[in-house]
Design an enzyme around this catalytic site. Structure first.
Site, PDB file in Angstrom:
ATOM      1  N   PHE A 202     -10.744  -3.468  -3.959  1.00  0.00           N
ATOM      2  CA  PHE A 202      -9.960  -2.296  -3.199  1.00  0.00           C
ATOM      3  C   PHE A 202     -10.455  -2.952  -1.894  1.00  0.00           C
ATOM      4  CE2 PHE A 202      -9.147   2.461  -1.908  1.00  0.00           C
ATOM      5  CZ  PHE A 202      -7.811   2.073  -2.189  1.00  0.00           C
TER       6      PHE A 202
ATOM      7  N   ASP B 260      -0.164  -4.808  -0.165  1.00  0.00           N
ATOM      8  CA  ASP B 260      -0.163  -4.937  -2.320  1.00  0.00           C
ATOM      9  C   ASP B 260       0.528  -6.051  -2.529  1.00  0.00           C
ATOM     10  OD1 ASP B 260      -2.092  -4.403  -3.931  1.00  0.00           O
ATOM     11  OD2 ASP B 260      -1.705  -2.845  -4.087  1.00  0.00           O
TER      12      ASP B 260
ATOM     13  N   ASP C 147      -1.037  -2.254   7.386  1.00  0.00           N
ATOM     14  CA  ASP C 147      -2.328  -2.697   7.263  1.00  0.00           C
ATOM     15  C   ASP C 147      -2.524  -3.729   5.939  1.00  0.00           C
ATOM     16  OD1 ASP C 147      -1.296  -0.790   5.567  1.00  0.00           O
ATOM     17  OD2 ASP C 147      -2.732   0.569   5.953  1.00  0.00           O
TER      18      ASP C 147
HETATM   19  P1  IMP Z   1       2.409  -1.732  -1.522  1.00  0.00           P
HETATM   20  O1  IMP Z   1       3.625  -0.874  -1.644  1.00  0.00           O
HETATM   21  O2  IMP Z   1       1.612  -1.707  -3.716  1.00  0.00           O
HETATM   22  O3  IMP Z   1       2.040  -2.618  -0.776  1.00  0.00           O
HETATM   23  O4  IMP Z   1       0.941  -0.603  -0.698  1.00  0.00           O
HETATM   24  C1  IMP Z   1       0.820  -0.233   0.578  1.00  0.00           C
HETATM   25  C2  IMP Z   1      -0.016   0.519   0.131  1.00  0.00           C
HETATM   26  O5  IMP Z   1      -0.938   0.685  -0.778  1.00  0.00           O
HETATM   27  C3  IMP Z   1      -0.724   0.025   1.673  1.00  0.00           C
HETATM   28  O6  IMP Z   1      -0.095  -0.092   3.115  1.00  0.00           O
HETATM   29  C4  IMP Z   1      -1.520   1.208   2.038  1.00  0.00           C
HETATM   30  O7  IMP Z   1      -1.577   2.376   2.587  1.00  0.00           O
HETATM   31  C5  IMP Z   1      -1.866   1.127   0.066  1.00  0.00           C
HETATM   32  N1  IMP Z   1      -3.306   0.249   0.056  1.00  0.00           N
HETATM   33  C6  IMP Z   1      -2.870  -0.680  -0.674  1.00  0.00           C
HETATM   34  N2  IMP Z   1      -4.311  -1.295  -1.240  1.00  0.00           N
HETATM   35  C7  IMP Z   1      -5.263  -1.158  -0.966  1.00  0.00           C
HETATM   36  C8  IMP Z   1      -6.253  -1.328  -0.734  1.00  0.00           C
HETATM   37  O8  IMP Z   1      -6.859  -1.680  -1.030  1.00  0.00           O
HETATM   38  N3  IMP Z   1      -7.220  -0.325  -0.162  1.00  0.00           N
HETATM   39  C9  IMP Z   1      -6.229   0.898   0.617  1.00  0.00           C
HETATM   40  N4  IMP Z   1      -4.951   1.281   0.344  1.00  0.00           N
HETATM   41  C10 IMP Z   1      -4.538   0.528   0.099  1.00  0.00           C
HETATM   42 MG    MG Z   2      -0.186   1.650   4.782  1.00  0.00          MG
END
Ligand code: IMP
Ligand code: MG
Length: 177
Positions: free
Chosen positions: A156, A107, A104
């Site tokens: 967010f 981040d 999805d």
């Molecule tokens: P990462 O591991 O930091 O790349 O984050 C990955 C996961 O965190 C994503 O697959 C989302 O499920 C969740 N996530 C990151 N940013 C957002 C956001 O802005 N809104 C909602 N979920 C997020």
């Molecule tokens: Mg995710």
């Protein structure tokens, strides 16, 4: 009621804009994987829960033989910040398969880095990443994204499958909470 409930979300991408972009990505994937066959289809590995809606639309724009599997990934904790611990659950055997990881939102990149490492350990034939949203300003762990729907600001994001504490997934559009 529905107006009230999404009052707190400022729209970024409308339902129509998302539909159009998802169709384009599906076409690009279909061109790039034109060589896959029914014997060796493209394997979409969808991360739950956030990518469920994206994947459901994307797969309908893919015209090459494919199959779909799911992997459950969550960052421990709740709220708007990730804890830095990723829990990954799956029951996959992907050895020799052409994998397309469907996410999805990227981040920090930690989740995808860990999922990719687990999948690569099973020696797939290939592995590419497709994400609906990319938040490049938040990146801490490098991730090689082959297909990206939209770049988003470091805010967010909710809607179209993406949640805040399990809410807002049902919104047909994407916005900033
Ligand atoms: P990462 O591991 O930091 O790349 O984050 C990955 C996961 O965190 C994503 O697959 C989302 O499920 C969740 N996530 C990151 N940013 C957002 C956001 O802005 N809104 C909602 N979920 C997020
Ligand atoms: Mg995710």
């Amino acid at each position: 009621m529905s107006d009230l409930h999404c009052n707190s979300v400022s729209p970024l991408f409308s339902e129509e804009t998302i539909k159009q972009r998802v169709r384009e990505i599906g076409q690009q994937i279909s061109e790039d994987y034109a060589g896959v066959t029914s014997d060796s289809p493209l394997s979409l590995i969808v991360t739950l829960k956030g990518a469920f809606m994206f994947a459901a639309d994307l797969v309908r724009s893919i015209t090459v033989p494919c199959c779909i599997d799911f992997i459950h990934a969550s960052s421990y904790g709740s709220g708007k910040t990730s804890s830095g611990n990723v829990s990954i659950r799956h029951n996959l055997n992907v050895t020799g398969h052409h994998l397309l990881l469907v996410e999805d939102i990227v981040d920090t990149g930690l989740t995808l880095q860990q999922i990719s490492a687990e999948l690569m350990a099973m020696q797939p034939a290939s592995l590419n990443i497709c994400t609906l949203l990319d938040k490049p300003e938040a990146r801490k762990y490098p991730v090689n994204v082959a297909y990206s729907g939209f770049t988003v600001p470091n805010a967010f994001i909710v809607g179209y499958g993406i949640d805040f504490n399990e809410r807002y997934r049902e919104l047909p559009f994407i916005g900033v909470l």
